[in-house]
Design an enzyme around this catalytic site. Structure first.
Site, PDB file in Angstrom:
ATOM      1  N   TYR A   1       0.837  -1.196   0.000  1.00 34.94           N
ATOM      2  CA  TYR A   1       0.000   0.000   0.000  1.00 34.94           C
ATOM      3  C   TYR A   1       0.875   1.250   0.000  1.00 34.94           C
ATOM      4  CZ  TYR A   1      -3.948   3.001   1.422  1.00 34.94           C
ATOM      5  OH  TYR A   1      -4.914   3.981   1.483  1.00 34.94           O
TER       6      TYR A   1
ATOM      7  N   GLY B   1       3.790  -2.327   6.841  1.00 35.26           N
ATOM      8  CA  GLY B   1       2.621  -2.720   6.062  1.00 35.26           C
ATOM      9  C   GLY B   1       2.331  -4.195   6.220  1.00 35.26           C
TER      10      GLY B   1
ATOM     11  N   GLY C   1       7.036   0.850   9.862  1.00 33.03           N
ATOM     12  CA  GLY C   1       5.770   0.912   9.132  1.00 33.03           C
ATOM     13  C   GLY C   1       5.790  -0.108   8.014  1.00 33.03           C
TER      14      GLY C   1
ATOM     15  N   CYS D   1      -6.198  11.947  -5.221  1.00 32.66           N
ATOM     16  CA  CYS D   1      -4.761  11.783  -4.998  1.00 32.66           C
ATOM     17  C   CYS D   1      -4.028  11.518  -6.313  1.00 32.66           C
ATOM     18  CB  CYS D   1      -4.499  10.654  -4.010  1.00 32.66           C
ATOM     19  SG  CYS D   1      -4.885  11.078  -2.302  1.00 32.66           S
TER      20      CYS D   1
END
Length: 391
Positions: free
Chosen positions: A135, A176, A174, A358
């Site tokens: 992601y 994911g 982080g 985005c």
């Protein structure tokens, strides 16, 4: 109502760079620009003027979520037309600096913010992400690359930048759903640790480590990066995590990386960046990423310099993230029948707007994304040229 329509007509007149059509709540239509309309905006009911003037991003975002506004045509085209018009009221009214939340995010607050976005269900993300559940921005070595290929390319590109060798230790802040730490262990024989604040991701990564038989090389922990004690690493990487730390925590993030890196250790930070100023979007902060802050690239470089790190390489992947988001938006629509079984219409419209807006933002250069490679002290072990990153 007459006064409201006059306000809207004045507001919309110079909002977009392309010809468009507006249908008002009374059924009347108005054409703007020269030529065939590229899209049509339908106001099913007026949005209060005070909301539009005080916070246009949230007003329009909530208007679309609740069907006060509908769009015929591509949402991405609408947002790109907005950003391509330098004189747009909405664009000029959305100055990043005025939208920044000035606060020091605690570990508890960070955990709650991550839970808000990432713990809405692994099954939801599986429907529209690639097979590896990555992601973050892909890396399209060729325009014909699939999303799966682009995400594998991205992970490999970062691992090459880190100049990994068997036996080194790696921390992914982080992590994911674990693709990077799994790939690092399998392809380079490094001992990798991933950390996350998402319980959904944590359980998913644990399951994958066991399934891959990598318990001796890979570990995952449900902790904040500031909670890591008594261990250091040869390599530290974070992908799409810096945007979550908040403006007031940028300095602390790089201080922690400094503490966690061994001498001559190497780090990559991969982050969305503001062009001139950092900031956030009020609608995204409220509904998508609470507590987030997009740092300006100059802020990242300044913090790297202030820790006496050696800045080695900075690369923009702006167009790659635009392409990635376009893939996610298409996958989202393809999976709509499945998503509708579990999610309400307001949620679906919210995510549709988020993904498309985005994509438009990156395509128009409203925001960027950079990978910065840096070392703790002088590292003369890296190759002399950048060729090793692309082999």
């Amino acid at each position: 109502m007459v006064a409201d329509k006059l306000f809207y007509k004045t507001l919309l007149k110079n909002m977009f760079s392309d010809p468009f059509q507006v249908k008002f709540w009374d059924g009347n239509t108005e054409d703007y620009g020269v030529g065939k309309a590229k899209f049509k905006i339908i106001f099913n009911e007026p949005i209060p003027k005070k909301d539009l003037l005080s916070d246009p991003s949230t007003a329009f975002g909530e208007g679309y979520m609740t069907k006060k506004i509908d769009i015929e045509g591509s949402i991405q085209d609408v947002i790109e037309s907005l950003y391509n018009n330098k004189e747009s009221f909405l664009k000029n009214g959305e100055k990043y600096e005025s939208l920044i939340k000035k606060f020091k995010s605690s570990i508890k607050a960070s955990k709650e913010n991550i839970k808000f976005h990432y713990d809405i269900g692994n099954d939801f993300y599986k429907l529209w992400l690639d097979d590896s559940m990555t992601y973050s921005c892909g890396y399209f070595r060729d325009q014909t690359d699939t999303l799966n290929e682009a995400q594998k390319n991205k992970v490999n590109h970062i691992l090459k930048k880190l100049n990994l060798k068997e036996g080194l230790s790696l921390l992914d802040i982080g992590c994911g759903w674990g693709e990077l730490i799994i790939s690092a262990a399998k392809n380079y024989g490094v001992k990798a640790m991933g950390i996350t604040l998402s319980s959904e991701q944590f359980e998913g990564v644990k399951e994958r480590i066991k399934r891959e038989g990598l318990e001796d090389l890979v570990d995952v922990k449900l902790i904040d990066y500031r909670e890591i004690k008594g261990i250091t690493f040869d390599r530290v990487v974070s992908v799409g995590m810096l945007e979550h730390v908040g403006k007031e925590n940028l300095k602390e993030y790089f201080q922690v990386v400094n503490r966690l890196l061994n001498d001559r250790g190497i780090s990559v930070v991969h982050s969305i960046t503001g062009v001139n100023d950092g900031g956030t979007n009020t609608w995204i902060d409220k509904y998508i990423f609470p507590g987030g802050y997009v740092p300006a690239i100059k802020e990242i470089i300044t913090e790297i310099a202030e820790q006496d790190f050696e800045l080695i390489d900075v690369e923009s992947l702006r167009r790659h993230y635009g392409r990635t988001l376009e893939n996610w938006a298409r996958n989202f629509e393809k999976a709509l029948s499945e998503i509708e079984k579990d999610k309400e219409e307001v949620f679906i419209r919210m995510w549709r707007l988020y993904l498309n807006s985005c994509a438009a933002s990156f395509n128009c250069g409203n925001i960027n994304i950079h990978q910065a490679l840096f070392a703790k002290g002088l590292n003369n072990d890296l190759p002399w040229t950048r060729e090793y990153m692309y082999k």
